[in-house]
Motif scaffolding. Structure first.
Motif, PDB file in Angstrom:
ATOM      1  N   PRO A 518      16.036  96.870  21.274  1.00 15.44           N
ATOM      2  CA  PRO A 518      16.342  96.416  22.644  1.00 15.44           C
ATOM      3  C   PRO A 518      15.429  95.289  23.099  1.00 15.44           C
ATOM      4  N   ALA A 519      15.955  94.471  23.986  1.00 15.08           N
ATOM      5  CA  ALA A 519      15.121  93.449  24.631  1.00 15.08           C
ATOM      6  C   ALA A 519      14.177  94.156  25.606  1.00 15.08           C
ATOM      7  N   ILE A 520      12.918  93.769  25.583  1.00 14.09           N
ATOM      8  CA  ILE A 520      11.900  94.431  26.397  1.00 14.09           C
ATOM      9  C   ILE A 520      11.587  93.580  27.630  1.00 14.09           C
ATOM     10  N   LEU A 588       4.255  95.035  23.992  1.00 12.98           N
ATOM     11  CA  LEU A 588       5.507  95.768  24.196  1.00 12.98           C
ATOM     12  C   LEU A 588       6.622  95.191  23.332  1.00 12.98           C
ATOM     13  N   LYS A 589       6.667  93.865  23.250  1.00 13.09           N
ATOM     14  CA  LYS A 589       7.692  93.215  22.431  1.00 13.09           C
ATOM     15  C   LYS A 589       7.472  93.521  20.945  1.00 13.09           C
ATOM     16  N   LYS A 590       6.222  93.480  20.506  1.00 16.20           N
ATOM     17  CA  LYS A 590       5.917  93.739  19.092  1.00 16.20           C
ATOM     18  C   LYS A 590       6.331  95.142  18.675  1.00 16.20           C
ATOM     19  N   THR A 594       9.303 100.393  25.742  1.00 23.02           N
ATOM     20  CA  THR A 594       9.574 100.261  27.172  1.00 23.02           C
ATOM     21  C   THR A 594       8.414 100.855  27.968  1.00 23.02           C
ATOM     22  N   ALA A 595       7.944 100.107  28.940  1.00 19.89           N
ATOM     23  CA  ALA A 595       6.892 100.579  29.845  1.00 19.89           C
ATOM     24  C   ALA A 595       7.494 100.800  31.229  1.00 19.89           C
ATOM     25  N   TYR A 596       6.864 101.653  31.999  1.00 18.69           N
ATOM     26  CA  TYR A 596       7.369 101.991  33.332  1.00 18.69           C
ATOM     27  C   TYR A 596       6.318 101.641  34.390  1.00 18.69           C
TER      28      TYR A 596
END
Length: 864
Positions: A518-520, A588-590, A594-596
């Motif tokens: 998924p795209a982050i 996060l991309k690497k 997903t972060a909230y």
């Protein structure tokens, strides 16, 4: 006229002689005969020789198929006729077309089999100390291109494309050669190295062939199942010295049940032909049908079986690297002195040299190429037939599909599993809409592995649960173990939900060309805190570099509910500073994580993270489990320091202070005797194989190191002991626990590398992020019994075996002995902790589903 004919004949002979002379023989290139006593060609020399042969002959083309772990080029030679060389892409495309029978008629397949060329892959010296095949490869290539063969080389190479990889462990080959040369003429000549002969895996580099962790495995796998699709593959190895001179297939029972019968028949055909050719040349001591089974699927040759290819293994009796050995007839094992159908011509004993190994391997390799030539059309057409059967025929009891729902506890790890499956050639679809299968509703985005596909045997063997048969010589005898794993089910190891589906179903599916990561979207800058869910392994990989930058991070003592998310106990609460905002998006991309966002953290029970300085012990006895632990740390971006024996010892003036430098010290699976003294238990089966190392590599951490560890824990350090290293802590710390399986007889308890069920307390720090039940890899493991402690001890059972139905995949005898017993315990001792993990939570970097037990120990919150 007669005179003209004689002159013409002489000119032809002179021409042939000049062509042969143009190719440099390896003996001339190296300055010694291949396999000569005390002589080895290192990888640089082998590579240079193949490049030279490439320049001198149109029948060989040397390719680079990848880079090794330590960045060496991996070469593979393509050897065939010059006419075939010009049409290699055509023949590769024929192999790929035969693999996918959809839209192909039997008549079209037969025509392709007539037109195509059988492709034979020969891989050498994966285990770097098993060095003979790599040496042999130079002479084998030379003989093929010059026609010095027991067959008409021109005719054979017009029908066969030989892929020859001189070594598929170049890093290890160079290490072994340099170590041997360094110790030549010393008491340590031919001794083992004090480190692994693969940077991470050592001997376990032949256990990576469905997981594809290693660079070398990935490179060869692309050759096997993507770029070349060989119909025949042999992996050439060595074994011990006092049994047969050579093992060749057929293999011994049991077989993996999903494999096509034509695979086993093809293996028997090739193996028998190799044995026949060796026998007619007078080579003794060749055996089949013993020791090496048809069950395990994680080795280089084994995975070919599940891809409808003929996968073969050869195992030569070893010497001391390149040093000859003398074997007295009385030293030959009893089962290898009598004639048997599987072993009709025993070797009588005597001198055994590296050149003997080279000679055997030359003949078996030539024999395999000849057999491929004689059965060219059969091998190609039967490859098509087996793949067609995989697509069209579904046996009773076989699943229709496997479904991997998209609502996983650890979604990035589930996607990683899909990547692994696709690298092995498995077709995966994704649902475009909600659908139902076997009475269960699955959401859009779920992944479907249909069993109607060319590599169905492979997909099924990886995704289903194994049930190893109870084999005994006679009733009442001890069980006969598998050669390696009894169970290996990949979704269980990785903690991924994967449902077998029995009945056909309809769904709107699209075939994946690549895994849809998924795209982050990075969190907003105005968020006060960032939440990373403890259920994701990737969360730990993001947290470590942030901690190195001194980010303010906490672990939650309970679940966190926020706007659109629910994170489990132990999740990471990160203060969203400008420094974090700069680094976090890239992390996060690497890690596809997903972060909230969280506005306020005041009401959440939490504890700060401060400890993260990790030390990992490495003995001089080359522990593979330590190597895999390093791999997991490196692969996960975890900083650590390797500790050797000297690091546990001070000087005459100053004691060592481990606590000053480290927060956590990890001991991978290794015997406590090796750790403490550098020698095995004298009563163990390993004792007779023990050889002393050169002085710099002798010994262990000794009593001084044990005392340093006691001080480390007492002052707040965390000691992690995995699997058999747990016995060191049990003995030396006199803990309120014992190993209940110590010296239990095999007739009462036996569990050969299988997946077992444990109940997990996921509200305690070491269990954070885990499900309430998990699958753990039991491999010569302990099981614990604890009791109410006294003094400065306390304990928390984190994982324990259930009352019944413990086995998930593999084989378990004596379930009652471990029922309700602890498998993982967090002990509190004074200010520190000792974590005993009684199984391989990072087994061969395959068991991602239990990584968190180790990762939690590395990031234990300051709750004391």
């Amino acid at each position: 006229m007669k005179r003209i004919f004689v002159l013409s004949y002489i000119m032809v002979l002179l021409l042939i002689s000049s062509i042969i002379a143009a190719q440099t023989p390896p003996a001339k290139f190296l300055g010694h005969e291949v396999g000569a006593d005390g002589k080895l060609a290192d990888y640089n020399q082998i590579q240079a020789y193949f490049q030279k042969l490439d320049q001198e002959s149109g029948k060989i083309n040397v390719l680079t198929i990848g880079k090794t772990t330590l960045n060496k080029p991996m070469i593979m030679a393509v050897i065939t006729s010059e006419e075939n060389m010009a049409k290699l892409d055509t023949y590769r495309s024929i192999s790929k077309r035969l693999r996918d029978a959809r839209g192909l008629t039997d008549e079209e397949a037969k025509k392709l089999a007539q037109e195509g060329k059988v492709i034979v892959l020969i891989t050498c010296s994966l285990h770097a100390t098993e060095i003979a095949a790599a040496q042999m490869s130079m002479e084998f290539a030379y003989k093929l291109v010059t026609g010095e063969t027991p067959f008409n080389a021109d005719k054979v190479l017009d029908n066969v494309i030989v892929l020859l990889a001189p070594t598929i462990n170049p890093d290890g080959h160079q290490m072994v050669t340099e170590w041997y040369r360094k110790n030549l003429g010393t008491p340590y000549e031919g001794s083992r190295m004090p480190w692994l002969y693969h940077h991470y895996a050592g001997h376990d580099n032949n256990r990576d062939w469905f997981m594809f962790n290693l660079a070398e495995t990935k490179a060869v796998t692309k050759v096997l199942y993507h770029d070349w699709i060989p119909q025949v593959h042999i992996d050439e190895h060595q074994m011990g010295s006092t049994s047969a001179r050579l093992f060749l297939p057929p293999f011994m029972d049991p077989p993996v049940p999903t494999i096509h019968p034509l695979v086993w028949r093809g293996i028997a055909l090739c193996g028998t032909n190799m044995a026949y050719d060796l026998q007619q040349h007078g080579y003794k001591g060749v055996v089949y049908g013993r020791t090496f089974t048809g069950w395990w699927i994680g080795a280089c040759d084994d995975t070919a079986w599940l891809h409808n290819s003929i996968g073969l293994l050869s195992e030569m009796a070893s010497v001391k690297t390149a040093t000859p050995i003398y074997i007295d007839p009385t030293e030959i094992r009893g089962s290898y002195i009598e004639k048997r159908i599987q072993f009709p011509d025993p070797w009588p004993g005597g001198w055994w040299r590296l050149r003997n190994l080279v000679d055997y391997e030359l003949i078996l390799s030539m024999s395999l190429v000849k057999t491929a030539y004689l059965h060219k059309e059969d091998f190609l057409y039967n490859f098509y037939r087996m793949c067609k059967d995989s697509i069209e025929k579904r046996a009773e009891g076989q699943p229709f599909a496997f479904i991997i729902p998209n609502d996983q506890r650890d979604y990035p790890t589930a996607l990683k599993m899909l990547d692994i499956l696709m690298l092995g050639g498995i077709e995966i679809h994704r649902a475009k809409e909600d659908f139902a299968a076997d009475g269960k509703l699955y959401p859009a985005g779920s992944f479907v592995v249909l069993m109607s596909q060319p590599y169905r045997p492979y997909a099924q063997a990886l995704l289903e649960r194994q049930k190893y048969p109870d084999l005994r010589e006679s009733p009442g005898d001890d069980p006969i173990p598998p050669y390696d794993n009894a169970g290996w089910t990949l979704p269980l190891q990785m903690g991924v939900v994967c449902d077998p589906i029995e009945k056909p179903f309809k769904a709107a599916l699209e075939k994946l060309e690549k895994v849809p990561y998924p795209a982050i979207t990075p969190p907003k800058e105005d968020a006060a805190y960032i939440i990373l869910d403890s259920r994701n392994n990737a969360s730990f990989s993001v947290v470590f570099p942030l901690l190195q930058d001194k980010a303010e991070i906490y672990r939650s003592g309970d679940c966190i509910k926020g706007d659109g998310f629910h994170a489990c106990a132990g999740s990471f609460i990160i203060k969203n500073t400008p420094q974090v905002q700069k680094k976090l998006p890239g992390l996060l991309k690497k890690w596809h994580l997903t972060a909230y966002e969280l506005k306020e953290a005041a009401g959440i029970p939490k504890a700060p993270l401060k400890r993260f300085r990790v030390g990992l012990y490495q003995s001089w006895r080359s522990s593979m489990d330590e190597g895999w632990t390093r791999f997991v740390f490196d692969d996960s971006g975890i900083p650590y320091t390797t500790l050797h024996n000297k690091d546990f010892k001070g000087t005459k003036k100053k004691k060592v202070d481990l606590r000053k430098k480290y927060d956590v010290i990890v001991f991978a699976d290794e015997s406590p005797e090796i750790i403490k003294s550098g020698k095995p238990d004298p009563t163990s089966r390993w004792a007779r194989r023990f050889t002393e190392m050169p002085p710099p590599y002798k010994g262990g951490i000794e009593k001084e190191g044990v005392e340093a560890l006691k001080d480390f824990v007492a002052r707040g350090g965390i000691l992690v002991c995995m699997n058999n290293a747990s016995r060191l802590a049990l003995k030396e710390f006199k803990m309120p626990a014992r190993n209940i399986l110590e010296r239990v007889d095999r007739s009462k308890f036996f569990c050969p590398t299988s997946l077992l069920k444990v109940n997990v307390d996921n509200k305690t720090p070491i269990g954070y992020g885990m499900p309430k039940q998990a699958a753990v890899m039991f491999s010569r493991s302990p099981a614990f019994s604890t009791w109410v402690p006294s003094g400065e001890w306390d304990r928390k059972v984190v994982a324990s075996y259930p009352k019944e139905k413990i086995l998930l995949s593999g084989w378990l005898l004596g379930e009652d002995l471990i029922a309700r017993k602890p498998a993982l315990v967090d002990f509190r001792y004074k200010k520190g902790h000792i974590i005993l993990i009684g199984f391989r939570c990072q087994h061969r970097a395959q068991s991602h589903g239990t990584y968190k037990f180790l990762l939690n120990a590395l990031l234990y919150p300051e709750i004391d």
